[in-house]
Scaffold this active site. Structure first.
Site, PDB file in Angstrom:
ATOM      1  N   THR A   1      -2.289 -52.169 -42.786  1.00  0.00           N
ATOM      2  CA  THR A   1      -1.939 -52.103 -44.191  1.00  0.00           C
ATOM      3  C   THR A   1      -0.546 -51.509 -44.358  1.00  0.00           C
ATOM      4  OG1 THR A   1      -4.239 -51.501 -44.522  1.00  0.00           O
ATOM      5  CG2 THR A   1      -2.753 -51.075 -46.365  1.00  0.00           C
TER       6      THR A   1
ATOM      7  N   ARG B   1     -14.984 -60.080 -47.261  1.00  0.00           N
ATOM      8  CA  ARG B   1     -14.859 -58.684 -46.816  1.00  0.00           C
ATOM      9  C   ARG B   1     -13.725 -57.985 -47.568  1.00  0.00           C
ATOM     10  NH1 ARG B   1     -10.533 -55.382 -44.455  1.00  0.00           N
ATOM     11  NH2 ARG B   1     -11.537 -53.672 -43.331  1.00  0.00           N
TER      12      ARG B   1
ATOM     13  N   ASP C   1     -10.671 -50.701 -47.323  1.00  0.00           N
ATOM     14  CA  ASP C   1     -10.356 -49.531 -48.150  1.00  0.00           C
ATOM     15  C   ASP C   1      -9.140 -49.722 -49.034  1.00  0.00           C
ATOM     16  OD1 ASP C   1      -8.720 -49.585 -45.760  1.00  0.00           O
ATOM     17  OD2 ASP C   1      -8.019 -47.590 -46.304  1.00  0.00           O
TER      18      ASP C   1
ATOM     19  N   THR D   1      -4.453 -46.280 -43.371  1.00  0.00           N
ATOM     20  CA  THR D   1      -4.310 -47.542 -42.665  1.00  0.00           C
ATOM     21  C   THR D   1      -5.308 -47.570 -41.517  1.00  0.00           C
ATOM     22  OG1 THR D   1      -2.706 -49.039 -41.593  1.00  0.00           O
ATOM     23  CG2 THR D   1      -2.523 -46.692 -41.086  1.00  0.00           C
ATOM     24  N   GLY D   2      -5.572 -48.771 -41.004  1.00  0.00           N
ATOM     25  CA  GLY D   2      -6.525 -48.885 -39.899  1.00  0.00           C
ATOM     26  C   GLY D   2      -7.795 -49.594 -40.330  1.00  0.00           C
TER      27      GLY D   2
ATOM     28  N   GLY E   1     -10.645 -50.130 -42.326  1.00  0.00           N
ATOM     29  CA  GLY E   1     -10.950 -49.617 -43.651  1.00  0.00           C
ATOM     30  C   GLY E   1     -12.378 -49.173 -43.867  1.00  0.00           C
TER      31      GLY E   1
END
Length: 290
Positions: A151, A179, A182, A202-203, A205
């Site tokens: 993100t 889907r 976050d 980030t990562g 979610g």
């Protein structure tokens, strides 16, 4: 006190920060800065995790998620939005022109088109080729720090001492259709409290949503933790909840206090973030748990 200042996630945050800095350095509002900033990777086909050129879902659809939040606690969000280059600007329109916070899917697209946004094909030949290649095995396992879940989150403090933030993504590559992670969820992928600070994530979610990560980071700053410490404690919350799983995924938090102090923390080595002030323009490595 350091102001103005803008922070954003990953190396593509540097050109994004430059666009935001043009707003901040001339006395502009943090809200305008973060919108202008994240529009840069949204329109860049070489950033395969945000906007145009983003990797599609497993059915071949490029679906975008974004949210924005200002110094007054106003916020707007879109999720599962297709065919629109700049979901962050649609999210801002949701915030300013509707009584709602979030619009999703076909409803978000309908609203965008009614608001004057242009319908476009966001699937580039490169992303389509990657999707066709993935279909040969259809294995789904996020790879740490590989661009399938990166993100861009951006948080800024303007000359007037006001905070705002923005977050935008095309989500996990080859995710299930529908889907949502976050990134468009206020409190998870982004949170701003103008009295305390702002945070973005980030990562993967799903793990951020489970701890309402960015709200947690801001609340930890309210308890007088530094931005870096607040990010670290949020990461440790994920580790405590998922000790085994946390070794195989990446999550990073980035935080900015009302006074202009900033910091980051992540699960695995490899997360970096960009910072821009009048005296500094740098890409920094976040400290990691593992």
């Amino acid at each position: 006190m350091t102001k103005p200042i803008v922070l954003s996630t990953w190396n593509f945050g540097q050109p994004a920060n430059e666009a935001a800095w043009k707003v901040l350095s001339t006395g502009g509002r943090a809200l305008d800065a973060v919108e202008a900033g994240v529009r840069v990777p949204e329109a860049d086909p070489n950033v395969t995790t945000v906007g145009y050129g983003g990797r599609p879902d497993r059915d071949g659809h490029v679906t975008l998620d974004a949210c924005i939040m200002d110094e007054q606690g106003n916020c707007g969000s879109v999720a599962g939005l297709e065919h629109i280059m700049h979901p962050i600007s649609v999210a801002r329109k949701v915030m300013e022109n509707t009584p709602h916070v979030m619009l999703v899917g076909d409803g978000a697209l309908q609203f965008a088109l009614e608001s004057g946004f242009k319908k476009e094909n966001l699937l580039t030949p490169e992303s389509e080729k990657a999707w066709r290649e993935w279909q040969k095995t259809s294995q789904y396992k996020p790879v740490i720090n590989v661009e399938n879940h990166d993100t861009i989150g951006m948080i800024a403090l303007d000359q007037n001492g006001n905070l705002s933030g923005a977050c935008t993504t095309s989500g996990l590559a080859f995710k299930m259709h529908g889907r949502v992670g976050d990134s468009p969820i206020i409190g998870a992928g982004l949170y701003v409290d103008n009295a305390i600070g702002a945070a973005t994530a980030t990562g993967v979610g799903e793990e951020v949503v489970k701890i309402v990560g960015c709200h947690l980071v801001v609340e930890l700053m309210r308890q007088k933790h530094s931005p870096e410490d607040a990010c670290r404690l949020a990461v440790e919350r994920i580790v405590e909840r998922q000790p085994k799983k946390s070794r195989d995924i990446q999550v990073g938090f980035l935080a900015l206090s009302k006074s202009g102090e900033y910091g980051a923390y992540c699960l695995q080595k490899g997360f970096n973030y960009a910072v821009r002030t009048a005296s500094r323009n740098a890409l920094l490595d976040g400290k990691s748990h593992y």
